[in-house]
Design an enzyme around this catalytic site. Structure first.
Site, PDB file in Angstrom:
ATOM      1  N   TYR A 157       2.570   0.311  15.503  1.00  0.00           N
ATOM      2  CA  TYR A 157       1.978  -0.401  14.364  1.00  0.00           C
ATOM      3  C   TYR A 157       0.554  -0.779  14.755  1.00  0.00           C
ATOM      4  O   TYR A 157       0.321  -1.798  15.395  1.00  0.00           O
ATOM      5  CB  TYR A 157       2.825  -1.629  14.056  1.00  0.00           C
ATOM      6  CG  TYR A 157       2.637  -2.254  12.699  1.00  0.00           C
ATOM      7  CD1 TYR A 157       1.601  -1.885  11.851  1.00  0.00           C
ATOM      8  CD2 TYR A 157       3.525  -3.225  12.249  1.00  0.00           C
ATOM      9  CE1 TYR A 157       1.448  -2.458  10.609  1.00  0.00           C
ATOM     10  CE2 TYR A 157       3.383  -3.817  11.001  1.00  0.00           C
ATOM     11  CZ  TYR A 157       2.345  -3.431  10.194  1.00  0.00           C
ATOM     12  OH  TYR A 157       2.195  -4.018   8.959  1.00  0.00           O
TER      13      TYR A 157
ATOM     14  N   LYS B 279       1.644   4.285  12.736  1.00  0.00           N
ATOM     15  CA  LYS B 279       1.074   3.816  11.477  1.00  0.00           C
ATOM     16  C   LYS B 279      -0.301   3.265  11.817  1.00  0.00           C
ATOM     17  O   LYS B 279      -0.420   2.250  12.502  1.00  0.00           O
ATOM     18  CB  LYS B 279       1.942   2.713  10.870  1.00  0.00           C
ATOM     19  CG  LYS B 279       1.307   1.932   9.732  1.00  0.00           C
ATOM     20  CD  LYS B 279       2.126   0.676   9.453  1.00  0.00           C
ATOM     21  CE  LYS B 279       1.505  -0.158   8.353  1.00  0.00           C
ATOM     22  NZ  LYS B 279       0.178  -0.735   8.746  1.00  0.00           N
TER      23      LYS B 279
ATOM     24  N   THR C 189       1.946  -7.421   5.393  1.00  0.00           N
ATOM     25  CA  THR C 189       2.098  -7.911   4.027  1.00  0.00           C
ATOM     26  C   THR C 189       3.370  -8.725   3.882  1.00  0.00           C
ATOM     27  O   THR C 189       3.451  -9.626   3.047  1.00  0.00           O
ATOM     28  CB  THR C 189       2.104  -6.732   3.051  1.00  0.00           C
ATOM     29  OG1 THR C 189       0.889  -5.998   3.217  1.00  0.00           O
ATOM     30  CG2 THR C 189       2.215  -7.177   1.610  1.00  0.00           C
TER      31      THR C 189
END
Length: 295
Positions: free
Chosen positions: A133, A161, A46
């Site tokens: 990630y 994550k 993002t």
């Protein structure tokens, strides 16, 4: 365990040349600090990390660390080449980041052994703790539970994550991931519309796109879920269903840029070639914000 609760992922507003809008970023960070989020996920997907130069990324981290006070800042350090990721990890550590978000960015599809060697090299070259990630929608690489367990044995790798599956699958998913990692290794989730059930099922952290713009609403879910108040968490999640619907329809990245503009926080557009939403979709986002009580 460093990574628990709500990790809020803001956009990184920048001009068309990739120069970070420090005033706009500052306004976003102020919202997160005022709300008291558990960590700030800067330069995630993002946050458009692949579109920014090394210098702009370091400057953004320095600004976030200065603004965050005691709140940990996680910084995206993903890059195509291992030597670039090493340099970014060193920059993030020097700038005061608490951990690095390392995604296996690639053009040539990567193998598990290549991803392991990539993490191993970055971990050996910096004192920065690393978060796996796992975002296959952007990197086109998926971490298997076996690879997560293998990476978790590296002392620098402290968390993962990953995308939360649907409610009926999330408990088994988390159990599989937790089975072969150290007890203090944080297993967290992204994917905002599935996060509530993941938190209720025992996810340590929620890495949230919406949290980067609407921290109070997302903290309400997180706190209730972590304290076992399931009905309250689900009610708070239900209020955000209009937002989750437009996220799924138009992508969370584009929707958050539109929402930030609607709220008067920043009028920066996503960096090209990503285009801002058209007027009809922007009106859908505005309607969703009103329906969810966010504007």
């Amino acid at each position: 365990m460093l990574l628990q609760g709500l990790s809020a992922f803001p956009i990184t507003p920048a001009d068309a040349a990739g120069r970070v809008d420090q005033a706009g970023l500052g306004r976003l960070l102020q919202r997160l600090v005022a709300a008291g989020v558990d960590s700030i996920g800067l330069l995630g997907s993002t946050g458009s990390y692949p579109y920014l130069s090394r210098a702009e990324r370091r400057g953004a981290i320095e600004q976030a660390v200065a603004s965050a006070g005691a709140i940990p800042v996680l910084a995206g350090i993903g890059a195509l080449r291992t030597d670039e990721a090493v340099a970014l990890a060193r920059d993030a550590f020097a700038a005061g980041a608490s951990a690095g978000l390392l995604a296996p960015v690639s053009y040539t599809p990567l193998l598990d052994d290549e991803v392991f060697a990539h993490f191993e090299a970055v971990a050996a070259a910096s004192d920065l703790p690393l978060v796996i990630y796992d975002n296959p929608g952007t990197t086109h690489f998926s971490f298997s539970p076996a690879l997560v367990a293998r990476l978790a044995r590296l002392p620098q790798v402290v968390a993962v994550k990953g995308l939360a599956p649907a409610a009926e699958a999330v408990a088994a998913h988390l159990a599989t991931l937790k089975a072969d990692v150290p007890e203090d290794f944080s297993v967290g989730v992204s994917g905002d519309w599935h996060a509530t059930e993941a938190l209720l099922a025992g996810a340590a952290a929620w890495y949230s796109v919406a949290g980067g713009l609407f921290p109070d609403a997302c903290l309400a879910i997180t706190r209730a879920a972590k304290e076992g108040r399931a009905a309250e968490a689900r009610q708070a999640d239900e209020r955000l269903q209009p937002l989750w619907a437009v996220f799924r329809r138009h992508t969370s990245l584009r929707c958050v840029y539109a929402a930030a503009e609607i709220l008067g926080i920043t009028d920066r557009a996503p960096l090209r070639p990503v285009l801002p939403l058209g007027e009809a979709a922007r009106q859908e986002v505005a309607a969703a914000l009103r329906a969810a009580g966010l504007s």
